[in-house]
Design a protein around this motif. Structure first.
Motif, short mmCIF file in Angstrom:
data_model
loop_
_atom_site.label_atom_id
_atom_site.label_comp_id
_atom_site.label_asym_id
_atom_site.label_seq_id
_atom_site.Cartn_x
_atom_site.Cartn_y
_atom_site.Cartn_z
N ILE A 23 0.70 -1.24 0.02
CA ILE A 23 -0.03 0.05 0.16
C ILE A 23 0.88 1.31 0.09
O ILE A 23 0.67 2.30 -0.58
CB ILE A 23 -0.99 0.00 1.20
N MET A 24 1.98 1.14 0.79
CA MET A 24 2.86 2.47 0.71
C MET A 24 3.32 2.57 -0.63
O MET A 24 3.57 3.70 -1.06
CB MET A 24 3.98 2.13 1.81
N GLU A 25 3.52 1.47 -1.39
CA GLU A 25 4.34 1.61 -2.72
C GLU A 25 3.31 2.42 -3.76
O GLU A 25 3.71 3.19 -4.45
CB GLU A 25 4.70 0.19 -3.05
N VAL A 26 2.05 1.91 -3.48
CA VAL A 26 0.85 2.31 -4.40
C VAL A 26 0.86 4.06 -3.92
O VAL A 26 0.57 4.68 -5.13
CB VAL A 26 -0.60 1.79 -4.12
N LEU A 27 0.97 4.22 -2.75
CA LEU A 27 0.87 5.67 -2.33
C LEU A 27 2.18 6.64 -2.88
O LEU A 27 1.71 7.68 -3.46
CB LEU A 27 0.74 5.89 -0.62
N TYR A 28 3.08 5.87 -2.70
CA TYR A 28 4.51 6.52 -2.95
C TYR A 28 4.43 6.79 -4.88
O TYR A 28 4.86 7.92 -5.11
CB TYR A 28 5.60 5.74 -2.67
N GLU A 29 3.89 5.72 -5.52
CA GLU A 29 3.86 5.60 -6.89
C GLU A 29 2.71 6.92 -7.30
O GLU A 29 3.05 7.58 -8.14
CB GLU A 29 3.87 4.35 -7.45
N GLY A 30 1.83 6.51 -6.68
CA GLY A 30 0.38 7.37 -7.11
C GLY A 30 0.59 8.82 -6.80
O GLY A 30 0.24 9.50 -7.86
N PHE A 31 1.24 9.46 -5.83
CA PHE A 31 1.29 10.73 -5.56
C PHE A 31 2.88 11.34 -5.93
O PHE A 31 2.94 12.60 -6.16
CB PHE A 31 0.94 10.86 -4.18
N GLY A 32 3.80 10.40 -6.21
CA GLY A 32 5.07 11.00 -6.25
C GLY A 32 5.67 12.01 -5.15
O GLY A 32 6.49 12.85 -5.54
N ASP A 33 5.15 11.60 -3.79
CA ASP A 33 5.64 12.55 -2.81
C ASP A 33 6.40 11.76 -1.88
O ASP A 33 5.98 10.65 -1.30
CB ASP A 33 4.47 13.01 -2.01
N SER A 34 7.51 12.28 -1.67
CA SER A 34 8.54 11.74 -0.74
C SER A 34 8.05 11.38 0.92
O SER A 34 8.32 10.33 1.47
CB SER A 34 9.70 12.47 -0.55
N LYS A 35 6.95 12.05 1.38
CA LYS A 35 6.11 11.69 2.45
C LYS A 35 5.58 10.24 2.53
O LYS A 35 5.47 9.76 3.62
CB LYS A 35 5.07 12.72 2.77
N TYR A 36 5.34 9.59 1.55
CA TYR A 36 4.77 8.33 1.25
C TYR A 36 6.10 7.15 1.11
O TYR A 36 5.68 6.20 0.67
CB TYR A 36 3.78 8.33 0.20
N ARG A 37 7.50 7.77 1.21
CA ARG A 37 8.28 6.54 1.07
C ARG A 37 8.41 5.43 1.99
O ARG A 37 8.25 6.02 3.20
CB ARG A 37 9.85 7.58 0.86
N PRO A 38 8.17 4.30 1.80
CA PRO A 38 8.20 3.16 2.58
C PRO A 38 9.45 3.28 3.47
O PRO A 38 10.70 3.37 2.81
CB PRO A 38 8.18 1.96 1.77
N CYS A 39 9.49 3.11 4.73
CA CYS A 39 10.67 2.85 5.54
C CYS A 39 11.41 1.64 5.29
O CYS A 39 11.06 0.55 5.29
CB CYS A 39 10.29 2.85 7.16
N PRO A 40 12.94 1.91 5.23
CA PRO A 40 13.73 0.81 4.92
C PRO A 40 13.71 -0.46 5.93
O PRO A 40 13.59 -1.48 5.47
CB PRO A 40 15.06 1.66 4.97
N LEU A 41 13.24 -0.14 7.11
CA LEU A 41 13.03 -1.15 7.99
C LEU A 41 11.85 -2.08 7.72
O LEU A 41 11.76 -3.26 7.78
CB LEU A 41 12.84 -0.74 9.69
N LEU A 42 10.83 -1.40 6.95
CA LEU A 42 9.54 -2.18 6.49
C LEU A 42 9.92 -3.09 5.43
O LEU A 42 9.72 -4.13 5.16
CB LEU A 42 8.67 -1.28 6.27
N ARG A 43 10.76 -2.56 4.37
CA ARG A 43 11.32 -3.29 3.30
C ARG A 43 12.09 -4.69 3.95
O ARG A 43 12.26 -5.74 3.28
CB ARG A 43 12.23 -2.43 2.40
N LYS A 44 13.03 -4.43 4.73
CA LYS A 44 13.80 -5.19 5.29
C LYS A 44 13.17 -6.27 6.08
O LYS A 44 13.38 -7.66 5.78
CB LYS A 44 15.03 -4.43 6.50
N TYR A 45 12.11 -6.24 6.94
CA TYR A 45 11.35 -7.03 7.70
C TYR A 45 10.78 -8.05 6.38
O TYR A 45 10.54 -9.11 6.53
CB TYR A 45 10.41 -6.33 8.38
#
Length: 283
Positions: free
Chosen positions: A243-265
């Motif tokens: 969902i964070m990826e959809v928000l980040y891609e959809g709005f192109g706004d850095s405030k929606y960038r998924p946290c690296p720790l979320l990706r790692k988990y």
């Protein structure tokens, strides 16, 4: 249009819940998934939920038996060709959903409504792969479906007023409160919720506080019934990331960038409660 028979695709946590509330509303339900073991697990969840209701006096044994009799698990989507509505509840992946919608469009009778339980993906894009975009709509149920009252109803660009009205009436029949939302990334629920969860993960990532401390602050200070990291584990960290990826891609706004720790988990397979490990460990 009167809805009497529903096809639910996906017998996981969401699909099983949607099938249960549809059957409770008196509808015939065809529950479809790829493998018999997925269907067995889904039907097991429904039976367990209904048994709990009987134990607590919310339903009788007769009501439980009648609800289960309206549920028909199958691996063959064609068994529901005469359904007036299909609700897709597969994993939060655009290509998977598009593929299912192509199949539903081919299998279901002319005039049948095709709905998606997507929590963030564009309804208009999903509708575009069908020959009936005017009959495609979003029905975003909340988890756990049998308990949570809200259904976000999302129109695509071509969705007709008649289809919206039919789904609104059906949602009420299923004991839900429908709320109309426009087709933007994350709709309302996840556009507000997921950045909060993501920010809570950043607090852990940056060493601001432990997961326990973050959750305690939000429960005691903001009166949340569940802390954001416990909730993330419950939702599934893979779903949160998607969902964070959809928000980040959809709005192109850095405030929606998924946290690296979320990706790692997620890469580690620590997806939360369903895998026994996320921000917390589950036995």
């Amino acid at each position: 249009m009167e809805i009497r028979k529903v096809l639910v695709i996906g017998a996981g946590q969401m699909g099983a819940g949607i099938a249960q509330v549809a059957a409770q509303a008196g509808l015939e339900v065809v529950l479809n998934d790829l493998k018999p073991e997925f269907l067995e697990r889904g039907m097991g969840t429904i039976t367990k939920n209904l048994s709990r209701d009987v134990e607590k006096g919310r339903k009788t044994e007769e009501e439980k038996a009648a609800i289960l009799a309206r549920l028909h698990p199958t691996t063959n989507m064609g068994d529901a060709h005469d359904a007036q509505l299909a609700i897709e509840a597969a994993t939060e992946n655009m290509e998977i959903k598009k593929n299912i919608f192509r199949q539903m469009d081919e299998v279901l009778q002319e005039g049948a409504i095709l709905a998606t339980n997507t929590s963030s993906l564009p309804i208009t894009e999903i509708a575009a792969v069908t020959s009936r975009p005017e009959l495609v709509i979003g029905m975003h149920f909340m988890n756990p479906v049998p308990v949570m009252k809200l259904v976000e109803i999302i129109r695509g660009l071509a969705t007709t007023d008649e289809v919206y009205k039919t789904i609104e009436v059906l949602s009420k029949q299923m004991g839900k409160v429908p709320v109309e939302v426009n087709d933007f990334p994350g709709f309302v629920s996840n556009r507000v919720l997921m950045p909060m969860i993501n920010e809570a993960i950043y607090c852990v990532f940056e060493g601001v506080a432990t997961p326990e401390a973050v959750d305690e602050v939000m429960k005691l200070g903001m009166n949340h019934p569940m802390g954001p990291l416990t909730l993330a584990d419950f939702i599934g960290l893979d779903t949160c990331l998607a969902i964070m990826e959809v928000l980040y891609e959809g709005f192109g706004d850095s405030k929606y960038r998924p946290c690296p720790l979320l990706r790692k988990y997620v890469k580690a397979g620590w997806l939360g409660k369903k895998t026994g490990r996320g921000f917390y460990t589950y036995s």
